[in-house]
Design a protein around this motif. Structure first.
Motif, PDB file in Angstrom:
ATOM      1  N   THR A  11      22.513 -46.357   5.403  1.00  0.00           N
ATOM      2  CA  THR A  11      21.760 -47.604   5.187  1.00  0.00           C
ATOM      3  C   THR A  11      20.635 -47.752   6.217  1.00  0.00           C
ATOM      4  O   THR A  11      19.772 -48.603   6.055  1.00  0.00           O
ATOM      5  N   GLU A  14      17.137 -43.330   9.381  1.00  0.00           N
ATOM      6  CA  GLU A  14      17.297 -41.872   9.444  1.00  0.00           C
ATOM      7  C   GLU A  14      18.157 -41.375   8.271  1.00  0.00           C
ATOM      8  O   GLU A  14      17.781 -40.449   7.560  1.00  0.00           O
ATOM      9  N   SER A  33      28.641 -46.634   4.502  1.00  0.00           N
ATOM     10  CA  SER A  33      28.313 -47.815   5.310  1.00  0.00           C
ATOM     11  C   SER A  33      29.625 -48.478   5.704  1.00  0.00           C
ATOM     12  O   SER A  33      30.670 -48.215   5.102  1.00  0.00           O
ATOM     13  N   ARG A  34      29.548 -49.373   6.687  1.00  0.00           N
ATOM     14  CA  ARG A  34      30.743 -50.170   6.987  1.00  0.00           C
ATOM     15  C   ARG A  34      30.993 -51.179   5.874  1.00  0.00           C
ATOM     16  O   ARG A  34      32.058 -51.769   5.783  1.00  0.00           O
ATOM     17  N   ARG A  38      26.583 -52.916   0.831  1.00  0.00           N
ATOM     18  CA  ARG A  38      25.324 -52.468   1.448  1.00  0.00           C
ATOM     19  C   ARG A  38      25.043 -51.002   1.055  1.00  0.00           C
ATOM     20  O   ARG A  38      23.906 -50.637   0.779  1.00  0.00           O
ATOM     21  N   ILE A  75      24.515 -42.585  12.591  1.00  0.00           N
ATOM     22  CA  ILE A  75      24.752 -43.916  13.175  1.00  0.00           C
ATOM     23  C   ILE A  75      24.352 -43.887  14.658  1.00  0.00           C
ATOM     24  O   ILE A  75      24.285 -42.814  15.254  1.00  0.00           O
ATOM     25  N   VAL A 102      21.562 -39.057  18.685  1.00  0.00           N
ATOM     26  CA  VAL A 102      20.924 -38.897  19.995  1.00  0.00           C
ATOM     27  C   VAL A 102      21.509 -39.990  20.904  1.00  0.00           C
ATOM     28  O   VAL A 102      21.434 -41.171  20.573  1.00  0.00           O
ATOM     29  N   HIS A 142      17.984 -33.950  14.842  1.00  0.00           N
ATOM     30  CA  HIS A 142      17.706 -34.907  15.931  1.00  0.00           C
ATOM     31  C   HIS A 142      16.229 -35.180  16.128  1.00  0.00           C
ATOM     32  O   HIS A 142      15.847 -36.253  16.562  1.00  0.00           O
ATOM     33  N   VAL A 144      13.804 -35.012  13.859  1.00  0.00           N
ATOM     34  CA  VAL A 144      13.061 -35.412  12.654  1.00  0.00           C
ATOM     35  C   VAL A 144      12.970 -36.930  12.607  1.00  0.00           C
ATOM     36  O   VAL A 144      13.978 -37.632  12.496  1.00  0.00           O
ATOM     37  N   ALA A 146      12.506 -40.634  11.360  1.00  0.00           N
ATOM     38  CA  ALA A 146      12.778 -41.359  10.114  1.00  0.00           C
ATOM     39  C   ALA A 146      11.472 -41.740   9.421  1.00  0.00           C
ATOM     40  O   ALA A 146      11.398 -41.752   8.189  1.00  0.00           O
TER      41      ALA A 146
HETATM   42  N1  LIG Z   1      15.409 -43.250  13.550  1.00  0.00           N
HETATM   43  C1  LIG Z   1      14.931 -42.037  13.820  1.00  0.00           C
HETATM   44  O1  LIG Z   1      13.708 -41.757  13.718  1.00  0.00           O
HETATM   45  C2  LIG Z   1      15.884 -40.945  14.269  1.00  0.00           C
HETATM   46  C3  LIG Z   1      15.393 -39.631  14.462  1.00  0.00           C
HETATM   47  C4  LIG Z   1      16.291 -38.636  14.824  1.00  0.00           C
HETATM   48  C5  LIG Z   1      17.628 -38.926  15.032  1.00  0.00           C
HETATM   49  N2  LIG Z   1      18.069 -40.214  14.862  1.00  0.00           N
HETATM   50  C6  LIG Z   1      19.490 -40.503  15.096  1.00  0.00           C
HETATM   51  O2  LIG Z   1      20.060 -40.864  13.852  1.00  0.00           O
HETATM   52  C7  LIG Z   1      21.025 -41.891  14.044  1.00  0.00           C
HETATM   53  C8  LIG Z   1      20.664 -43.065  13.135  1.00  0.00           C
HETATM   54  O3  LIG Z   1      19.400 -43.554  13.472  1.00  0.00           O
HETATM   55  P1  LIG Z   1      18.847 -44.900  12.797  1.00  0.00           P
HETATM   56  O4  LIG Z   1      17.547 -45.188  13.428  1.00  0.00           O
HETATM   57  O5  LIG Z   1      18.926 -44.783  11.306  1.00  0.00           O
HETATM   58  O6  LIG Z   1      19.953 -45.923  13.336  1.00  0.00           O
HETATM   59  P2  LIG Z   1      20.307 -47.450  13.011  1.00  0.00           P
HETATM   60  O7  LIG Z   1      19.339 -48.003  12.008  1.00  0.00           O
HETATM   61  O8  LIG Z   1      20.456 -48.174  14.295  1.00  0.00           O
HETATM   62  O9  LIG Z   1      21.746 -47.320  12.360  1.00  0.00           O
HETATM   63  C9  LIG Z   1      22.002 -46.634  11.170  1.00  0.00           C
HETATM   64  C10 LIG Z   1      23.195 -47.241  10.468  1.00  0.00           C
HETATM   65  O10 LIG Z   1      24.349 -47.078  11.280  1.00  0.00           O
HETATM   66  C11 LIG Z   1      25.287 -48.114  10.998  1.00  0.00           C
HETATM   67  N3  LIG Z   1      25.748 -48.649  12.290  1.00  0.00           N
HETATM   68  C12 LIG Z   1      25.063 -49.388  13.184  1.00  0.00           C
HETATM   69  N4  LIG Z   1      25.813 -49.671  14.265  1.00  0.00           N
HETATM   70  C13 LIG Z   1      27.027 -49.112  14.029  1.00  0.00           C
HETATM   71  C14 LIG Z   1      28.246 -49.068  14.751  1.00  0.00           C
HETATM   72  N5  LIG Z   1      28.373 -49.641  15.969  1.00  0.00           N
HETATM   73  N6  LIG Z   1      29.290 -48.422  14.181  1.00  0.00           N
HETATM   74  C15 LIG Z   1      29.181 -47.829  12.960  1.00  0.00           C
HETATM   75  N7  LIG Z   1      28.058 -47.856  12.226  1.00  0.00           N
HETATM   76  C16 LIG Z   1      26.989 -48.463  12.760  1.00  0.00           C
HETATM   77  C17 LIG Z   1      24.522 -49.181  10.204  1.00  0.00           C
HETATM   78  O11 LIG Z   1      24.984 -49.092   8.867  1.00  0.00           O
HETATM   79  P3  LIG Z   1      26.018 -50.163   8.232  1.00  0.00           P
HETATM   80  O12 LIG Z   1      25.775 -51.457   8.938  1.00  0.00           O
HETATM   81  O13 LIG Z   1      25.578 -50.185   6.805  1.00  0.00           O
HETATM   82  O14 LIG Z   1      27.362 -49.590   8.459  1.00  0.00           O
HETATM   83  C18 LIG Z   1      23.075 -48.756  10.278  1.00  0.00           C
HETATM   84  O15 LIG Z   1      22.338 -49.043   9.120  1.00  0.00           O
HETATM   85  C19 LIG Z   1      21.017 -42.243  15.534  1.00  0.00           C
HETATM   86  O16 LIG Z   1      22.075 -41.603  16.199  1.00  0.00           O
HETATM   87  C20 LIG Z   1      19.692 -41.698  16.011  1.00  0.00           C
HETATM   88  O17 LIG Z   1      19.745 -41.293  17.370  1.00  0.00           O
HETATM   89  C21 LIG Z   1      17.231 -41.217  14.482  1.00  0.00           C
END
Ligand SMILES: NC(=O)c1ccc[n+]([C@@H]2O[C@H](COP(=O)([O-])OP(=O)(O)OC[C@H]3O[C@@H](n4cnc5c(N)ncnc54)[C@H](OP(=O)(O)O)[C@@H]3O)[C@@H](O)[C@H]2O)c1
Length: 228
Positions: A11, A14, A33-34, A38, A75, A102, A142, A144, A146
């Motif tokens: 959700t 990324e 998702s949790r 959603r 996540i 990350v 890691h 790439v 979003a």
């Molecule tokens: N964003 C980027 O550009 C990018 C690039 C490379 C790597 N990453 C890595 O990819 C991962 C996700 O990035 P993101 O930006 O998409 O993150 P995010 O928006 O903060 O979280 C992604 C999803 O994780 C779930 N979540 C949030 N907090 C949580 C918790 N405490 N326990 C379990 N689920 C939880 C939520 O889904 P629900 O509420 O629906 O469960 C949320 O929609 C991270 O580890 C990040 O380091 C991100």
């Protein structure tokens, strides 16, 4: 690829970006998702973007794990260990666990341009410690952004794939190469994830400084190294 892919945390930007790219490539994806609703709403958004033939659905994280054999963790680090403990009973031997996490200092209120020290060496190695036996861990995606995944253009980024299980690593390289523009490179053992994870903090800093969406390209290797 015959495996169903579950994107846990799909959700978020990324996971959504990866899932949409894979659905576009014809893969079968379950958004995790949790919250099941959603997840279903997110799957509906992907279906609307890709078209009626899209094979995508949404489930609560544990149900998503139980229905898939390729599990992609997207996540934030603050939820990493707790989610892994929660899903452990649903992980089947032979499944592959892909970690994109990350360990940004932002997880504990610090800067997104810094990483936290993880006792095991990296978030991916923590995953390996918490995963059941028979479930190989692969670190990938890691670097790439979003923003690039969620755009329509090919993704200008190489994906360095690290794993102690060569076959699982190859499966994930083939999956990465399904994203237009991405070249997947064998990055060696899982311990190398420590370095790959840290590059993302640098990329975030560059994005802030130069107002862009940076990625990485590895040059100078023989053509076969970029072949998946
Ligand atoms: N964003 C980027 O550009 C990018 C690039 C490379 C790597 N990453 C890595 O990819 C991962 C996700 O990035 P993101 O930006 O998409 O993150 P995010 O928006 O903060 O979280 C992604 C999803 O994780 C779930 N979540 C949030 N907090 C949580 C918790 N405490 N326990 C379990 N689920 C939880 C939520 O889904 P629900 O509420 O629906 O469960 C949320 O929609 C991270 O580890 C990040 O380091 C991100």
């Amino acid at each position: 690829m015959s495996a169903t892919i579950a994107v846990l945390g799909g959700t978020g930007p990324e996971g959504f970006g990866l899932a949409r790219r894979w659905v576009q490539a014809g893969e079968t994806v379950i958004i995790g998702s949790r919250d099941a609703k959603r997840a279903q709403d997110t799957a509906a958004k992907i279906k609307a973007a890709v078209g009626a033939s899209a094979r995508v659905s949404g489930e609560e994280n544990i149900a998503a794990c139980a229905a898939a054999t390729l599990l992609v963790l997207t996540i934030p680090f603050e939820g990493h260990a707790a989610l892994l403990k929660q899903i452990k009973p649903a992980l089947r031997s032979g499944s592959i666990l892909v970690d994109t996490t990350v360990p940004l200092a932002a997880s504990v209120g610090g800067r997104a341009t810094r990483t936290l020290g993880v006792w095991q060496g990296s978030a991916a190695q923590e995953t390996a410690e918490l995963a059941p036996q028979g479930v190989p861990v692969v670190a990938a995606f890691h670097n790439v952004s979003a923003d690039l995944l969620n755009a329509v253009d090919p993704v200008e980024c190489d994906v360095v794939v690290c794993s102690d299980d060569p076959q699982a690593g190859q499966t994930v390289r083939l999956l990465a190469a399904k994203i237009p523009g991405v070249r997947a490179i064998d990055g060696g053992k899982l311990e190398n994830a420590r370095i790959v994870e840290q590059i993302t903090a640098l990329l975030i800093g560059l994005n802030i400084r130069h107002k862009g969406h940076s990625g990485i390209r590895i040059t100078g290797l023989p053509a076969a190294a970029y072949g998946g």
